[in-house]
Scaffold this active site. Sequence first.
Site, PDB file in Angstrom:
ATOM      1  CB  SER A 111      -0.881   0.008   1.250  1.00 24.39           C
ATOM      2  OG  SER A 111      -1.453   1.278   1.448  1.00 24.39           O
ATOM      3  CE1 TYR A 137      -6.390   4.284  -1.603  1.00 25.53           C
ATOM      4  CE2 TYR A 137      -4.768   4.155   0.143  1.00 25.53           C
ATOM      5  CZ  TYR A 137      -5.986   3.786  -0.390  1.00 25.53           C
ATOM      6  OH  TYR A 137      -6.803   2.927   0.292  1.00 25.53           O
ATOM      7  CG  HIS A 151     -11.338  -0.053   0.432  1.00 23.39           C
ATOM      8  ND1 HIS A 151     -10.676   0.663  -0.532  1.00 23.39           N
ATOM      9  CD2 HIS A 151     -10.571   0.053   1.542  1.00 23.39           C
ATOM     10  CE1 HIS A 151      -9.564   1.176  -0.018  1.00 23.39           C
ATOM     11  NE2 HIS A 151      -9.472   0.809   1.238  1.00 23.39           N
ATOM     12  NE  ARG A 183     -10.733  -0.915   5.766  1.00 21.53           N
ATOM     13  CZ  ARG A 183     -10.443  -1.055   7.042  1.00 21.53           C
ATOM     14  NH1 ARG A 183     -10.990  -2.031   7.725  1.00 21.53           N
ATOM     15  NH2 ARG A 183      -9.600  -0.249   7.653  1.00 21.53           N
TER      16      ARG A 183
END
Length: 417
Positions: free
Chosen positions: A118, A141, A290, A293
């Site tokens: 991540s 991200y 997700h 989430r």
Amino acid sequence: MNARERRLATWRNQFPTLESLENRARRRIPYFTFDYLEGGTGNEMSRHRNYAALRAVEIVPRYCTDISSIDLSTELFGRRYAAPLVIAPVGMDGGIWPGATRHLARTAQELGLAHIMSTMAAAPIEEVARQAPDAFWFQLYSAPADDHRVTFDLMRRADAAGARVLAVTLDIPLPARRVRDMRNGAAVPFRITPKVLLGMLMRPRWLAALAREGVPRYANLAAYCREGATRREIEGFLRNCRAGSGITWDLIARIRDRWPRAMVLKGILHPADAEKARSLGLDGVIISNHGGRQFDPSPATIDLVPAIRAAVGRDMTVLMDSGIMSGTDILKTLAVGADAVLAGRGFMLGLAALGPDGPRHVATALMDELRIALGQTGARTIAGAASLAVRHRGCWKPEDFRAPAQAGSAVAMQPSL
Ligand SMILES: Cc1cc2nc3c(=O)[nH]c(=O)nc-3n(C[C@H](O)[C@H](O)[C@H](O)COP(=O)(O)O)c2cc1C
């Protein structure tokens, strides 16, 4: 048998399912990290919908075929992995179990699996790539502040470090309301209140790991703060980054243009978005909510696999996550049309409950169960899962995605539209 092998053999019978790790995980990590790991958004309907929908899928076995050798290996983006199982990206993994990123990467490297690191992991890109060069995929991200300067630099670093696949996560345009985290005050900046301190002091194994590994930090984003930045400055920078937001198809096209290897979009739920991804030259999609989430009304991901497979055709790689807790869950997901799955919470429960070798136990349990389930159907390879007799009553059909016609209009009277 050495000590490690003995430990793994004991766990095999003591914790045969991933659910059986939950109580032990709850007892070993502070309450606010357990809630961060387990929790979903809103009433946690989408999280539970994922589990229920996976349970509801049925497969009819076949017998009397030669299953003397069963091969779980799977090709993904030009490379062969030991199984159709990928370790999902988990942000602030080091808060759940200190040192987590390293333990996950090592497990993937040793077992021949892929691990998606991540953007928000607690270790830097370069270190994880060095440690697990064959397993290393990177999850990006967006960081829209400053015209995506940080987004593109993260991508550059992942490329320089040799990430085999870039997974761009789409599904956090805004931070979700995760009720457990809100109640626990688990946010940036994280305040150490007396209750939080007590929660940590009651978990000596977690504290010992913290003492060994150091306080977890957003190792990748912190690199963009000035050297010697105070904690307050780093927190301000993180807020300003608005990680995950500001993604448009134009940005995806720009990233696609610059990324030299396989690229997938994570968080795809609508077949039209999957088709758009294909038209922009993406190599794959990860159907994901997700883990429940982000958006509580979201359908269970397994129920979207057939429609998305139909939309993108056979030659695009379709991965799925959200709710995978067993080898039979993996088999069902393959049977309805996916190429492989990711698991997030399952691996983290392993770490929280059992420490550094926990993810290995989890991977082994999932692969053992998948091997047995596959053999039970008479299939010998992962490809064989696609032709099993499967009943999937909850699945969304392509026509479910058409805009509803106005009641009483001429269009509504034509049933086939
Ligand atoms: C604690 C936690 C943190 C996560 N952080 C990220 C993240 O940083 N980036 C991302 O793309 N997905 C993130 N996810 C989502 C996972 O990658 C994955 O989609 C999800 O866990 C799959 O559902 P499962 O937990 O039921 O397996 C996170 C999930 C959890 C549980």
